[in-house]
Write a protein that holds these residues in place. Sequence first.
Motif, PDB file in Angstrom:
ATOM      1  N   GLU A  35       0.854  -1.194   0.000  1.00 17.30           N
ATOM      2  CA  GLU A  35       0.000   0.000   0.000  1.00 17.30           C
ATOM      3  C   GLU A  35       0.882   1.235   0.000  1.00 17.30           C
ATOM      4  O   GLU A  35       1.749   1.386   0.854  1.00 17.30           O
TER       5      GLU A  35
ATOM      6  N   VAL B 253       0.971   5.519  -0.149  1.00 23.03           N
ATOM      7  CA  VAL B 253       0.173   6.721   0.091  1.00 23.03           C
ATOM      8  C   VAL B 253       0.917   7.918  -0.486  1.00 23.03           C
ATOM      9  O   VAL B 253       2.103   8.106  -0.234  1.00 23.03           O
TER      10      VAL B 253
ATOM     11  N   TYR C 156       0.441  12.174  -1.007  1.00 20.56           N
ATOM     12  CA  TYR C 156      -0.331  13.384  -0.713  1.00 20.56           C
ATOM     13  C   TYR C 156      -0.061  14.418  -1.799  1.00 20.56           C
ATOM     14  O   TYR C 156       1.089  14.638  -2.167  1.00 20.56           O
TER      15      TYR C 156
ATOM     16  N   LYS D 170      -5.365  12.811  -0.602  1.00 28.74           N
ATOM     17  CA  LYS D 170      -4.591  11.621  -0.233  1.00 28.74           C
ATOM     18  C   LYS D 170      -4.924  10.509  -1.228  1.00 28.74           C
ATOM     19  O   LYS D 170      -6.076  10.101  -1.353  1.00 28.74           O
TER      20      LYS D 170
ATOM     21  N   THR E  39      -4.391   6.675  -1.988  1.00 28.95           N
ATOM     22  CA  THR E  39      -3.971   5.402  -1.415  1.00 28.95           C
ATOM     23  C   THR E  39      -3.983   4.383  -2.539  1.00 28.95           C
ATOM     24  O   THR E  39      -5.034   4.130  -3.132  1.00 28.95           O
TER      25      THR E  39
END
Length: 166
Positions: A11, A13, A15, A62, A64
């Motif tokens: 995973e 992430v 921003y 965000k 993901t």
Amino acid sequence: MAPGKFDPAAETVIYLRATGGEPQAVASLAPKVGPLGLPPKKISDDIQKNTGDWKGLRITVKLTIKNRVATVSVVPSAGALVIKALNEPARDRKKEKNIAHNGNITLNDIIEIARIMRERSFSATLAGVCKEILGTARAVGCTVEGLHPSEIVSGIDDGTYEIPAN
């Protein structure tokens, strides 16, 4: 797994800062999501679709990414929440520059914004978070309950205004 290879099950992430309701520039997305095997154009469309409520405001998004599927969520800033609470009409940021946010919001709006921002604040109490949001309202240029935000901060300090414990 060979070194340098991307693991699709991991995973990731990311921003990003985006303008609500507008497509993100594909050229700025390509170096961020391209190595993860995602099409920047599709990500740009997803960002535009999910930020429609924040039209014209700069917000943090965000991304993901898991199994080459990106989910977009909005991480609102205090300034964006205060401006949204003013219920101003949507504006075209390319045509209207240096807009004055001279509206009025209620103390209950400030408390609601403080509850949203609570987990990202370093303040120990909700009253402290409210003071942070009032500082943001001061920077935005709006009034709270018809008063300057710093007057409300003084009122919280001396007990004139009650802020709930949580």
